[in-house]
Design an enzyme around this catalytic site. Structure first.
Site, PDB file in Angstrom:
ATOM      1  N   ASP A 246       0.837  -1.194   0.000  1.00 27.62           N
ATOM      2  CA  ASP A 246       0.000   0.000   0.000  1.00 27.62           C
ATOM      3  C   ASP A 246       0.880   1.255   0.000  1.00 27.62           C
ATOM      4  O   ASP A 246       1.978   1.240  -0.557  1.00 27.62           O
ATOM      5  CB  ASP A 246      -0.917  -0.047   1.235  1.00 27.62           C
ATOM      6  CG  ASP A 246      -2.267   0.603   1.000  1.00 27.62           C
ATOM      7  OD1 ASP A 246      -2.292   1.828   0.788  1.00 27.62           O
ATOM      8  OD2 ASP A 246      -3.286  -0.101   1.037  1.00 27.62           O
TER       9      ASP A 246
ATOM     10  N   HIS B  12      -3.666   5.843   3.851  1.00 33.98           N
ATOM     11  CA  HIS B  12      -4.455   4.723   3.356  1.00 33.98           C
ATOM     12  C   HIS B  12      -3.895   3.382   3.822  1.00 33.98           C
ATOM     13  O   HIS B  12      -4.645   2.493   4.260  1.00 33.98           O
ATOM     14  CB  HIS B  12      -4.486   4.795   1.827  1.00 33.98           C
ATOM     15  CG  HIS B  12      -5.349   3.782   1.163  1.00 33.98           C
ATOM     16  ND1 HIS B  12      -4.873   2.556   0.738  1.00 33.98           N
ATOM     17  CD2 HIS B  12      -6.662   3.810   0.810  1.00 33.98           C
ATOM     18  CE1 HIS B  12      -5.844   1.886   0.157  1.00 33.98           C
ATOM     19  NE2 HIS B  12      -6.942   2.623   0.190  1.00 33.98           N
TER      20      HIS B  12
ATOM     21  N   SER C  65     -11.486  -0.447  -0.781  1.00 32.37           N
ATOM     22  CA  SER C  65     -10.217  -0.529  -0.054  1.00 32.37           C
ATOM     23  C   SER C  65     -10.431  -0.938   1.389  1.00 32.37           C
ATOM     24  O   SER C  65      -9.565  -1.563   1.998  1.00 32.37           O
ATOM     25  CB  SER C  65      -9.502   0.827  -0.057  1.00 32.37           C
ATOM     26  OG  SER C  65      -8.713   0.994  -1.197  1.00 32.37           O
TER      27      SER C  65
END
Length: 400
Positions: free
Chosen positions: A159, A191, A346
Site C-alpha cells: 500500500d 491509506h 479498499s
C-alpha cells in the site's frame, strides 16, 4: 530468384505469427508512454531469463549509442514469482520491436498507474464493521472472535506504507520494503495504515494478534505503477519463503485500475505461492471484470457494503467479486497516533484479509482454500448486489 522471394515471404509471415503480442493501448490515460511489462513464456527457465535480461539491457544500450540519450532508462526490474518470469523497462520502439520478436517472450504490455480504492468521508463516525462480520444478523456493535485472532499469521500490507509505530499495532508491525523511489519509509497518505489496522489493529482490527509487514508500493498520493507493485509482490513471496511462513501469510491489495494481464499473472502467482490475497473490487460502480487486480485468478475479491447491508453506491460488482464486506464509513487507525473514517472497497478488502487471517490461525485452513471457506460460512443477503454478483456477506464464523 522467385523461389528466394517466396521463401523470404514465408519466413516473414512465420516470424509475424511467432512474434509476441503487445497488449495495452497507448491511448489509455493511465498508461506510461514507452514503459513496458515484458512477460516470458512458461517454458523459459531462470537461467534463460537471466540471459534474456542481459540481452535486452545490451540491446537498449546499443540503441542509445546509435540515437543518443532520449530519456528512456531501459531495464528497470526483473520479476521471479513462483516460477513466473517478467521484467519492466522503458524502451525505444526499435528495441521494443526486437523484444517482441524474441522467441522467449510471451507478451508485452504497457506499464500503467493503479490507485487506492478508498476515500475519506467524515470524521468521528462510529465504527461498525467489526460487529457486522461477527454476527449473522445486523444490529450489534459487539465484536465476537476466536481468541487466537490471527496469532502466527503475517499480514503484508502492500500500500502507501504503514505507520508501524501506531499504538493500534501493539508493537507487532515492522517495516518491510519500499519500492517507490523518492519517498520515505513512512505513510504520509494514511491509506496503508488505515487498511492494515482494519485487518490487524488491536482496537480497530479483526486479526488482533497477527504480525504486520509494511510494504510501500504506492506513492504519497495513493498512486502507483504496476512495475513497482509487481516488485513488491516478488519481495513478499521471497520474505515469506525466507521466514518459512508460506501458508501462514495474508497479503492485501486495496488498489484498482484498468485490467493488466501481466499484473494479474503476478498476483495469481503470488497467491499460488501460498499466500492468501485479498483485493478490492474498485470504486467505479461498474463490472470489476475489467479491473486489476480484481479480475486476477486465485484472489479473494471484495466489494463494499453499507451499514444497512446494501451494496455501497460506489462499489464495483460482477462475477469476479467473491464476497461483500463492510466498506462505507469505516473507522480505523491513521498515521501519527490518529484515527480516521474512510469508505471504499479498499476498506472491504482488509476485512476479508483480517477474517482470513483469523480462520487460518484458528482452523489451519490453507490459503488456496480460504476464500471458498469464507464464501461457505458467509451471511447475507446483501441487498441489490449488482448484475451477476454474489449476495454473500463476510462472516467470521463466531456462531453469533
Amino acid at each position: 530468384m522467385a523461389l528466394f522471394k517466396v521463401i523470404l515471404t514465408a519466413f516473414a509471415a512465420l516470424s509475424a505469427v511467432d512474434a509476441a503480442r503487445l497488449l495495452s493501448s497507448p491511448n489509455d490515460k493511465d498508461v506510461v508512454p514507452n514503459s513496458y511489462l515484458v512477460v516470458m513464456k512458461d517454458s523459459v527457465t531462470s537461467a534463460e531469463f537471466d540471459s534474456h535480461v542481459t540481452w535486452a539491457t545490451d540491446l537498449h544500450g546499443e540503441s542509445v549509442s546509435r540515437r543518443g540519450a532520449d530519456g528512456l532508462n531501459g531495464f528497470k526490474y526483473s520479476y521471479k514469482i513462483n516460477g513466473w518470469h517478467a521484467y519492466s523497462g522503458s524502451f525505444h520502439q526499435e528495441t521494443l520491436d526486437e523484444i517482441l520478436n524474441n522467441d522467449k517472450v510471451d507478451f508485452v504490455e504497457h506499464d500503467r498507474y493503479v490507485y487506492i480504492s478508498g476515500f475519506v468521508t467524515q470524521k468521528d463516525a462510529p465504527s461498525w464493521g467489526l460487529g457486522r462480520v461477527s454476527h449473522r444478523h445486523n444490529g450489534t456493535r459487539d465484536y465476537v472472535y476466536d481468541e487466537r485472532a490471527g496469532k502466527g499469521i503475517t499480514f503484508y500490507g502492500v500500500d502507501t506504507g504503514i505507520d508501524i509505530h501506531h499504538p493500534d499495532f501493539g508493537g507487532r508491525a515492522v517495516w518491510g520494503t519500499n519500492v517507490v523511489n523518492g519517498t520515505k519509509d513512512n505513510d504520509r497518505q494514511g491509506h496503508g495504515t488505515h487498511t492494515a489496522a482494519t485487518a490487524t489493529g488491536t482496537k480497530y482490527g479483526l486479526a488482533k494478534n497477527a504480525n504486520v509487514v509494511a510494504v510501500k508500493a504506492l506513492n504519497d498520493y495513493g498512486a502507483g505503477l504496476w512495475s513497482n507493485i509487481m516488485k513488491a509482490l516478488e519481495w513478499c513471496v521471497e520474505d515469506a519463503t525466507k521466514k518459512n511462513i508460506i501458508g501462514k501469510a495474508v497479503l492485501n491489495l486495496s488498489i484498482s485500475g484498468g485490467k493488466v494481464v501481466a499484473a494479474n499473472q503476478a498476483v495469481t502467482k503470488t497467491a499460488k505461492a501460498g499466500i492468501f490475497v485479498s483485493v478490492a473490487a474498485g470504486n467505479d460502480n461498474q463490472d470489476a471484470t475489467n479491473k486489476s487486480p480484481a479480475s486476477a485468478e486465485g484472489v479473494c475479491c471484495a466489494a463494499a457494503t453499507t451499514i444497512r447491508d446494501d451494496k455501497a453506491k460506489f462499489s464495483n460488482y460482477g462475477s469476479v467479486v467473491k464476497i461483500y464486506a463492510p466498506g462505507q464509513g469505516i473507522t480505523s487507525a491513521t498515521p501519527n497516533n490518529s484515527t480516521g473514517v474512510m469508505s471504499g472497497t479498499s476498506m472491504a478488502a482488509p476485512h476479508v484479509g483480517g477474517v482470513g487471517a483469523t480462520l487460518m490461525a484458528s482452523k489451519g485452513i490453507a490459503p488456496a482454500d480460504l476464500c471458498a471457506e469464507l464464501i461457505k460460512v458467509a451471511s447475507g443477503p446483501v441487498q441489490n448486489p449488482g448484475s451477476s454478483t454474489t449476495n454473500k456477506l463476510l462472516y467470521n464464523g463466531s456462531g453469533q
